[in-house]
Design a protein around this motif. Structure first.
Motif, PDB file in Angstrom:
ATOM      1  N   TRP A 263       3.875  15.295  -3.162  1.00 28.30           N
ATOM      2  CA  TRP A 263       4.099  13.888  -3.511  1.00 28.30           C
ATOM      3  C   TRP A 263       5.504  13.498  -3.061  1.00 28.30           C
ATOM      4  O   TRP A 263       6.241  14.332  -2.540  1.00 28.30           O
ATOM      5  CB  TRP A 263       3.909  13.675  -5.016  1.00 28.30           C
ATOM      6  CG  TRP A 263       4.985  14.224  -5.917  1.00 28.30           C
ATOM      7  CD1 TRP A 263       5.979  13.512  -6.521  1.00 28.30           C
ATOM      8  CD2 TRP A 263       5.177  15.589  -6.327  1.00 28.30           C
ATOM      9  NE1 TRP A 263       6.776  14.340  -7.272  1.00 28.30           N
ATOM     10  CE2 TRP A 263       6.312  15.624  -7.182  1.00 28.30           C
ATOM     11  CE3 TRP A 263       4.514  16.783  -6.053  1.00 28.30           C
ATOM     12  CZ2 TRP A 263       6.788  16.801  -7.749  1.00 28.30           C
ATOM     13  CZ3 TRP A 263       4.992  17.966  -6.624  1.00 28.30           C
ATOM     14  CH2 TRP A 263       6.113  17.959  -7.465  1.00 28.30           C
TER      15      TRP A 263
ATOM     16  N   ASN B 113       1.119   3.939  -3.091  1.00 24.02           N
ATOM     17  CA  ASN B 113       0.790   5.348  -2.836  1.00 24.02           C
ATOM     18  C   ASN B 113       1.867   6.274  -3.405  1.00 24.02           C
ATOM     19  O   ASN B 113       1.575   7.284  -4.043  1.00 24.02           O
ATOM     20  CB  ASN B 113       0.616   5.599  -1.336  1.00 24.02           C
ATOM     21  CG  ASN B 113       0.130   7.011  -1.039  1.00 24.02           C
ATOM     22  OD1 ASN B 113      -0.815   7.503  -1.650  1.00 24.02           O
ATOM     23  ND2 ASN B 113       0.803   7.683  -0.130  1.00 24.02           N
TER      24      ASN B 113
ATOM     25  N   PRO C  31       2.183  11.695   0.778  1.00 22.89           N
ATOM     26  CA  PRO C  31       2.841  10.742   1.688  1.00 22.89           C
ATOM     27  C   PRO C  31       2.118  10.676   3.041  1.00 22.89           C
ATOM     28  O   PRO C  31       1.561  11.667   3.502  1.00 22.89           O
ATOM     29  CB  PRO C  31       4.249  11.332   1.859  1.00 22.89           C
ATOM     30  CG  PRO C  31       4.447  12.209   0.672  1.00 22.89           C
ATOM     31  CD  PRO C  31       3.101  12.738   0.312  1.00 22.89           C
ATOM     32  N   ASP C  32       2.168   9.485   3.653  1.00 25.13           N
ATOM     33  CA  ASP C  32       1.454   9.252   4.920  1.00 25.13           C
ATOM     34  C   ASP C  32       1.826  10.258   6.001  1.00 25.13           C
ATOM     35  O   ASP C  32       0.988  10.637   6.819  1.00 25.13           O
ATOM     36  CB  ASP C  32       1.764   7.839   5.449  1.00 25.13           C
ATOM     37  CG  ASP C  32       1.130   6.773   4.563  1.00 25.13           C
ATOM     38  OD1 ASP C  32       0.237   7.134   3.766  1.00 25.13           O
ATOM     39  OD2 ASP C  32       1.529   5.601   4.655  1.00 25.13           O
TER      40      ASP C  32
ATOM     41  N   LEU D  92       1.776   6.249  -7.226  1.00 25.76           N
ATOM     42  CA  LEU D  92       0.625   6.994  -7.760  1.00 25.76           C
ATOM     43  C   LEU D  92       0.700   8.483  -7.419  1.00 25.76           C
ATOM     44  O   LEU D  92      -0.286   9.200  -7.580  1.00 25.76           O
ATOM     45  CB  LEU D  92      -0.685   6.414  -7.205  1.00 25.76           C
ATOM     46  CG  LEU D  92      -1.068   5.020  -7.688  1.00 25.76           C
ATOM     47  CD1 LEU D  92      -2.344   4.555  -7.013  1.00 25.76           C
ATOM     48  CD2 LEU D  92      -1.241   4.990  -9.199  1.00 25.76           C
ATOM     49  N   GLU D  93       1.860   8.926  -6.947  1.00 25.35           N
ATOM     50  CA  GLU D  93       2.062  10.336  -6.583  1.00 25.35           C
ATOM     51  C   GLU D  93       1.085  10.769  -5.485  1.00 25.35           C
ATOM     52  O   GLU D  93       0.655  11.928  -5.444  1.00 25.35           O
ATOM     53  CB  GLU D  93       1.867  11.266  -7.802  1.00 25.35           C
ATOM     54  CG  GLU D  93       2.617  10.846  -9.054  1.00 25.35           C
ATOM     55  CD  GLU D  93       4.074  11.274  -9.045  1.00 25.35           C
ATOM     56  OE1 GLU D  93       4.373  12.349  -8.525  1.00 25.35           O
ATOM     57  OE2 GLU D  93       4.915  10.518  -9.538  1.00 25.35           O
ATOM     58  N   GLY D  94       0.689   9.839  -4.622  1.00 25.71           N
ATOM     59  CA  GLY D  94      -0.222  10.187  -3.523  1.00 25.71           C
ATOM     60  C   GLY D  94       0.487  11.050  -2.490  1.00 25.71           C
ATOM     61  O   GLY D  94       1.716  11.102  -2.429  1.00 25.71           O
TER      62      GLY D  94
ATOM     63  N   LYS E 114       0.831  -1.209   0.000  1.00 20.61           N
ATOM     64  CA  LYS E 114       0.000   0.000   0.000  1.00 20.61           C
ATOM     65  C   LYS E 114       0.872   1.268   0.000  1.00 20.61           C
ATOM     66  O   LYS E 114       0.636   2.199  -0.764  1.00 20.61           O
ATOM     67  CB  LYS E 114      -0.910  -0.021   1.231  1.00 20.61           C
ATOM     68  CG  LYS E 114      -2.254   0.664   1.003  1.00 20.61           C
ATOM     69  CD  LYS E 114      -3.184   0.436   2.177  1.00 20.61           C
ATOM     70  CE  LYS E 114      -2.793   1.372   3.301  1.00 20.61           C
ATOM     71  NZ  LYS E 114      -3.730   1.476   4.391  1.00 20.61           N
ATOM     72  N   GLN E 115       1.900   1.263   0.871  1.00 20.52           N
ATOM     73  CA  GLN E 115       2.802   2.432   0.940  1.00 20.52           C
ATOM     74  C   GLN E 115       3.523   2.635  -0.393  1.00 20.52           C
ATOM     75  O   GLN E 115       3.671   3.762  -0.858  1.00 20.52           O
ATOM     76  CB  GLN E 115       3.841   2.230   2.059  1.00 20.52           C
ATOM     77  CG  GLN E 115       3.260   2.393   3.450  1.00 20.52           C
ATOM     78  CD  GLN E 115       4.325   2.133   4.523  1.00 20.52           C
ATOM     79  OE1 GLN E 115       5.192   1.269   4.375  1.00 20.52           O
ATOM     80  NE2 GLN E 115       4.257   2.863   5.614  1.00 20.52           N
TER      81      GLN E 115
END
Length: 301
Positions: free
Chosen positions: A244, A210, A217-218, A213-215, A206-207
């Protein structure tokens, strides 16, 4: 400019240190892996084979992490303006997929064994598992400090940790078989090891996805970041905010700040200090606009 050069230099030093640790852990793990696979077939222990499968993914994780560091050190070029640092994340994702495959194999094999449990050599199983545990503990000690800073090393560290727990499980199983002759416990432990690993593989996957996908960061609280930018002196609005990560711990940001009556240089400095100090973002592109330019832009969009 000077600060960015120093930052890159220290990044290379850290990578070199990580590479040394990984090489040592990889040599230990690979040597033991061969011993464990042979022992699993000689002793007929599925728990040992399950542990060996983890050892294999350990070795793969360490090897991939090492390759990722070597490739990640390659400088940026005309084709890859960010360099090759993303390779680390691809490596972490591949590693997670491998773990899924191994866990599924162990579960399938365990189902076959429920109806037809083989004879298991508990003493050999025990000796091999104890050696495996010692090797895992050494590798964990080597990798622990670096695992806090790199998703790549964290993936490798989690592999070794799960394997250490696997070895503990195998030792318990061997003791139970030796004293009670209850061979089914071997299969049960193999399945438990598989189930223990799956959620960890899922988190790592998942990390990694992410980041790919250029999500956001947590570790970044985007709402707080937006509020902090708006609270800067003279900022009336913000738009085009994008956050991102290129790789673990390397966060990038671009934003347009609408600030009609402010000295742009001073605002740039304040924004830079706030972002690096409060949000640990040092790679950023800040565009400062006055209202007229902002409305014109919005109109064009």
């Amino acid at each position: 400019m000077g600060s960015s050069h120093n930052h890159d230099h220290s990044h290379v030093e850290v990578s070199k240190g990580n590479a040394k640790k990984l090489t040592f852990a990889l040599a230990l793990t690979t040597t033991f892996l061969i011993v464990e696979v042979v022992a699993a077939f000689l002793t007929q222990s599925l728990a040992l084979l399950s542990d060996a499968a983890h050892m294999f993914t350990d070795a793969a994780a360490l090897a991939i992490a090492l390759v990722a560091i070597k490739i990640g050190q390659k400088p940026a070029d005309n084709k890859r303006t960010f360099g090759y640092q993303r390779f680390e994340i691809l490596a972490a994702l591949f590693n997670a997929v491998m773990l899924f495959i191994v866990a599924i194999y162990i579960l399938v094999e365990a189902i076959h064994r429920l109806s037809n449990p083989p004879e298991i050599q508990s003493v050999g199983m025990m000796i091999v598992a104890v050696i495996g545990l010692i090797i895992n503990l050494i590798s964990m000690k080597i990798l622990f400090s670096s695992s806090q800073d790199s998703l790549n090393i964290k993936g490798a560290y989690l592999e070794v940790l799960s394997d250490a727990l696997g070895s503990v499980g195998v030792i318990i199983g061997a003791v139970i078989i030796y004293f009670t002759g209850w061979v089914l416990v071997d299969t049960i432990i193999a399945v438990l090891i598989g189930f223990w690993v799956l959620p960890r593989a899922w988190i790592l996957a998942k990390q990694s996805v992410n980041i790919l996908l250029e999500g956001v960061p947590d570790e970044i609280d985007i709402e707080k970041l937006r509020a902090d930018l708006l609270s800067l002196e003279g900022v009336t609005d913000i738009h085009q905010l994008k956050v991102w990560a290129i790789t673990s711990k390397k966060v990038m940001l671009t934003v347009h700040l609408v600030a009609p009556n402010v000295d742009p240089k001073r605002l740039h400095q304040q924004a830079f200090e706030m972002l690096s100090h409060d949000h640990h973002i040092t790679e950023m592109t800040l565009q400062i606009e006055d209202d007229a330019y902002h409305h014109e832009l919005e109109h064009q969009h």
